[in-house]
Motif scaffolding. Structure first.
Motif, PDB file in Angstrom:
ATOM      1  N   HIS A   1      30.370  53.386  50.363  1.00  0.00           N
ATOM      2  CA  HIS A   1      29.913  52.080  50.798  1.00  0.00           C
ATOM      3  C   HIS A   1      30.992  51.045  50.511  1.00  0.00           C
ATOM      4  O   HIS A   1      32.147  51.384  50.284  1.00  0.00           O
ATOM      5  N   HIS A   2      30.645  49.764  50.505  1.00  0.00           N
ATOM      6  CA  HIS A   2      31.612  48.678  50.309  1.00  0.00           C
ATOM      7  C   HIS A   2      32.396  48.853  49.008  1.00  0.00           C
ATOM      8  O   HIS A   2      31.824  49.197  47.974  1.00  0.00           O
ATOM      9  N   PRO A   3      33.711  48.609  49.002  1.00  0.00           N
ATOM     10  CA  PRO A   3      34.512  48.877  47.807  1.00  0.00           C
ATOM     11  C   PRO A   3      34.337  47.883  46.660  1.00  0.00           C
ATOM     12  O   PRO A   3      34.787  48.170  45.549  1.00  0.00           O
ATOM     13  N   TYR A   4      33.755  46.718  46.894  1.00  0.00           N
ATOM     14  CA  TYR A   4      33.500  45.775  45.804  1.00  0.00           C
ATOM     15  C   TYR A   4      34.771  45.527  44.979  1.00  0.00           C
ATOM     16  O   TYR A   4      34.771  45.594  43.752  1.00  0.00           O
ATOM     17  N   ASP A   5      35.871  45.222  45.645  1.00  0.00           N
ATOM     18  CA  ASP A   5      37.169  45.277  44.987  1.00  0.00           C
ATOM     19  C   ASP A   5      37.267  44.426  43.725  1.00  0.00           C
ATOM     20  O   ASP A   5      37.734  44.896  42.683  1.00  0.00           O
ATOM     21  N   TYR A   6      36.882  43.150  43.788  1.00  0.00           N
ATOM     22  CA  TYR A   6      37.037  42.284  42.623  1.00  0.00           C
ATOM     23  C   TYR A   6      36.141  42.733  41.474  1.00  0.00           C
ATOM     24  O   TYR A   6      36.557  42.723  40.304  1.00  0.00           O
ATOM     25  N   VAL A   7      34.921  43.136  41.784  1.00  0.00           N
ATOM     26  CA  VAL A   7      34.001  43.579  40.735  1.00  0.00           C
ATOM     27  C   VAL A   7      34.520  44.843  40.069  1.00  0.00           C
ATOM     28  O   VAL A   7      34.555  44.952  38.835  1.00  0.00           O
ATOM     29  N   MET A   8      34.948  45.809  40.867  1.00  0.00           N
ATOM     30  CA  MET A   8      35.391  47.071  40.280  1.00  0.00           C
ATOM     31  C   MET A   8      36.714  46.916  39.542  1.00  0.00           C
ATOM     32  O   MET A   8      36.939  47.571  38.519  1.00  0.00           O
ATOM     33  N   ALA A   9      37.596  46.048  40.017  1.00  0.00           N
ATOM     34  CA  ALA A   9      38.834  45.788  39.281  1.00  0.00           C
ATOM     35  C   ALA A   9      38.503  45.190  37.916  1.00  0.00           C
ATOM     36  O   ALA A   9      39.151  45.503  36.902  1.00  0.00           O
ATOM     37  N   THR A  10      37.480  44.336  37.874  1.00  0.00           N
ATOM     38  CA  THR A  10      37.072  43.724  36.611  1.00  0.00           C
ATOM     39  C   THR A  10      36.445  44.749  35.681  1.00  0.00           C
ATOM     40  O   THR A  10      36.770  44.810  34.483  1.00  0.00           O
TER      41      THR A  10
ATOM     42  N   GLY B   1      44.691  31.572  40.483  1.00  0.00           N
ATOM     43  CA  GLY B   1      43.799  31.559  39.326  1.00  0.00           C
ATOM     44  C   GLY B   1      43.124  30.223  39.097  1.00  0.00           C
ATOM     45  O   GLY B   1      42.310  30.090  38.184  1.00  0.00           O
ATOM     46  N   GLY B   2      43.426  29.225  39.935  1.00  0.00           N
ATOM     47  CA  GLY B   2      42.788  27.926  39.765  1.00  0.00           C
ATOM     48  C   GLY B   2      41.284  28.007  39.911  1.00  0.00           C
ATOM     49  O   GLY B   2      40.538  27.362  39.158  1.00  0.00           O
ATOM     50  N   ASP B   3      40.823  28.786  40.874  1.00  0.00           N
ATOM     51  CA  ASP B   3      39.380  28.934  41.060  1.00  0.00           C
ATOM     52  C   ASP B   3      38.736  29.612  39.857  1.00  0.00           C
ATOM     53  O   ASP B   3      37.618  29.273  39.461  1.00  0.00           O
ATOM     54  N   LEU B   4      39.453  30.554  39.239  1.00  0.00           N
ATOM     55  CA  LEU B   4      38.945  31.218  38.041  1.00  0.00           C
ATOM     56  C   LEU B   4      38.819  30.220  36.885  1.00  0.00           C
ATOM     57  O   LEU B   4      37.861  30.259  36.113  1.00  0.00           O
TER      58      LEU B   4
ATOM     59  N   GLY C   1      33.308  28.789  51.437  1.00  0.00           N
ATOM     60  CA  GLY C   1      34.635  28.659  50.853  1.00  0.00           C
ATOM     61  C   GLY C   1      34.611  28.017  49.477  1.00  0.00           C
ATOM     62  O   GLY C   1      35.514  27.261  49.125  1.00  0.00           O
ATOM     63  N   LEU C   2      33.594  28.354  48.688  1.00  0.00           N
ATOM     64  CA  LEU C   2      33.422  27.737  47.367  1.00  0.00           C
ATOM     65  C   LEU C   2      33.890  28.638  46.229  1.00  0.00           C
ATOM     66  O   LEU C   2      33.555  28.398  45.067  1.00  0.00           O
ATOM     67  N   GLY C   3      34.664  29.668  46.545  1.00  0.00           N
ATOM     68  CA  GLY C   3      35.247  30.484  45.492  1.00  0.00           C
ATOM     69  C   GLY C   3      34.367  31.607  44.995  1.00  0.00           C
ATOM     70  O   GLY C   3      34.310  31.869  43.793  1.00  0.00           O
ATOM     71  N   SER C   4      33.699  32.320  45.907  1.00  0.00           N
ATOM     72  CA  SER C   4      32.774  33.367  45.467  1.00  0.00           C
ATOM     73  C   SER C   4      33.488  34.529  44.787  1.00  0.00           C
ATOM     74  O   SER C   4      32.967  35.099  43.819  1.00  0.00           O
ATOM     75  N   SER C   5      34.685  34.894  45.261  1.00  0.00           N
ATOM     76  CA  SER C   5      35.407  36.007  44.638  1.00  0.00           C
ATOM     77  C   SER C   5      35.751  35.681  43.191  1.00  0.00           C
ATOM     78  O   SER C   5      35.641  36.528  42.295  1.00  0.00           O
ATOM     79  N   ALA C   6      36.185  34.439  42.951  1.00  0.00           N
ATOM     80  CA  ALA C   6      36.511  34.027  41.586  1.00  0.00           C
ATOM     81  C   ALA C   6      35.262  33.989  40.719  1.00  0.00           C
ATOM     82  O   ALA C   6      35.260  34.470  39.576  1.00  0.00           O
ATOM     83  N   ALA C   7      34.195  33.405  41.250  1.00  0.00           N
ATOM     84  CA  ALA C   7      32.973  33.267  40.458  1.00  0.00           C
ATOM     85  C   ALA C   7      32.397  34.629  40.089  1.00  0.00           C
ATOM     86  O   ALA C   7      31.941  34.832  38.955  1.00  0.00           O
ATOM     87  N   VAL C   8      32.425  35.578  41.020  1.00  0.00           N
ATOM     88  CA  VAL C   8      31.871  36.896  40.701  1.00  0.00           C
ATOM     89  C   VAL C   8      32.742  37.597  39.671  1.00  0.00           C
ATOM     90  O   VAL C   8      32.242  38.326  38.799  1.00  0.00           O
ATOM     91  N   THR C   9      34.044  37.359  39.708  1.00  0.00           N
ATOM     92  CA  THR C   9      34.939  37.959  38.720  1.00  0.00           C
ATOM     93  C   THR C   9      34.671  37.394  37.335  1.00  0.00           C
ATOM     94  O   THR C   9      34.540  38.125  36.347  1.00  0.00           O
ATOM     95  N   VAL C  10      34.584  36.064  37.244  1.00  0.00           N
ATOM     96  CA  VAL C  10      34.331  35.412  35.954  1.00  0.00           C
ATOM     97  C   VAL C  10      32.955  35.806  35.411  1.00  0.00           C
ATOM     98  O   VAL C  10      32.801  36.072  34.201  1.00  0.00           O
TER      99      VAL C  10
END
Length: 359
Positions: free
Chosen positions: A72-81, A161-164, A116-125
């Motif tokens: 299924h979907h690779p969930y890249d940012y979540v799995m990298a974290t 990393g500003g969004d993070l 465009g509110l930074g979802s990838s950053a927010a899910v990582t944090v």
């Protein structure tokens, strides 16, 4: 169950320049968030998120680390974290456990459209924070940011990393980035803990709290068209020319003046700096042949300027959101009506209060 929230963001000034180590920017954290909830797992781990479909991603461990079910979907940012936190957990002698991670987002609308509110950053944090609590690692707020950045550059090496930082610390921030290429190289050869603790590795990284603007109202409009930050930043990098250093110098001066305006509560300096930031983005787009300020973003900004305020695209431009500051006595309803007449959606967002210390 363990729960951790991380907030969305918007850039106020310094976009594009901030990808260079040490170049300053100004961001805000928003009161819309992503929530990560962790419960104990048995025999395998899983990640659930409506954003990625109804089926969870499952993972186990083998001799090489995490083993993923990538049907299924690779969930890249979540799995990298998860992978990075697993390495850090092992380095610190914490016993492995499986966990089920569920992610809920307030950064999109009910139909799933992204603002465009930074979802990838927010899910990582949010994932870093939740797993830190799950394993009892005891990361400081600053180290949670650092872990999130190290995970992010595994997926997107050019991310500033500003969004993070906005998701981690909240409020109004002045931010500059470390050398992510150097960090990525160090991460290939050294334990995660060593990279976190090496002060030289983080040269260029700085985050400072800024006060909210005095006597000015914040407005955010969404133009209805998504934009790819990675692609737009890539275009700028490929077309850097002799004028690029001038752009960096002008961006720094603009951010410095915006910082001064916010710190002194001078609305005139603040609005002037925001207008200059818009002009810089227009000139950058023209110099590289990229439409950073789209027709609808231009309309969004022009409506605000006609009302006595200042506005500009937020982030990479090319669509998504525009951000505006207007004097407190401005006819906000009039701006909203003018935006609506041009299919620009006013987003009911506010700045998230600061969280913890940046030190």
């Amino acid at each position: 169950m363990i729960e951790f929230r991380a907030h969305g963001k918007l850039f106020v000034a310094g976009e594009y320049a901030v990808v260079e180590p040490g170049q300053p920017s100004v961001l805000i954290a928003l009161d819309r968030a992503i929530t990560a909830r962790v419960t104990e797992g048995h025999g395998s781990g899983s990640v659930h998120s409506e954003e990625y479909g109804h089926l969870p991603l499952t993972w186990t461990r083998d001799e090489d680390g995490l083993a993923l079910d990538r049907e299924h979907h690779p969930y890249d940012y979540v799995m990298a974290t998860i992978d990075l936190v697993e390495k850090l957990r092992a380095e610190r002698g914490i016993a492995p456990r499986f966990h089920d991670l569920r992610i809920e987002s307030q950064l999109d609308d009910a139909s799933g459209r992204k603002f465009g509110l930074g979802s990838s950053a927010a899910v990582t944090v949010a994932t870093v924070g939740a797993l830190d609590r799950f394993y009892g690692i005891g990361l400081s707020q600053r180290d949670r940011f650092r872990v999130a950045l190290l995970a992010t550059i595994r997926v997107n090496p050019r991310a500033s990393g500003g969004d993070l930082a906005a998701s981690t610390f909240g409020g109004w921030l002045r931010y500059s980035a470390p050398d992510r290429e150097r960090l990525a190289g160090m991460l290939d050869d050294r334990p995660v803990s060593d990279v976190l603790d090496d002060a030289d590795a983080w040269t260029g990284f700085d985050v400072q709290r800024l006060p909210a603007p005095k006597d000015l109202e914040l407005l955010v409009g969404w133009t209805g068209s998504p934009a790819s930050t990675t692609k737009l930043v890539g275009v700028v990098r490929r077309h850097r020319n002799g004028g690029y250093q001038t752009f960096l110098d002008d961006s720094r001066a603009c951010v410095d003046d915006l910082t001064t305006g916010l710190q002194t509560g001078d609305a005139t300096i603040t609005l002037d700096a925001l207008r200059r930031a818009r002009t810089l983005m227009q000139r950058l787009g023209e110099s590289v042949g990229s439409q950073i300020e789209t027709e609808r973003l231009a309309t969004l900004c022009d409506v605000v300027e006609a009302a006595g305020g200042a506005a500009k695209p937020s982030g990479a431009g090319g669509g998504d959101c525009g951000i505006a500051l207007v004097p407190a006595e401005t006819d906000l309803a009039g701006i909203h009506r003018a935006w609506e007449a041009h299919d620009i959606r006013h987003l009911s967002v506010a700045v998230q209060a600061p969280e913890g210390s940046v030190e």
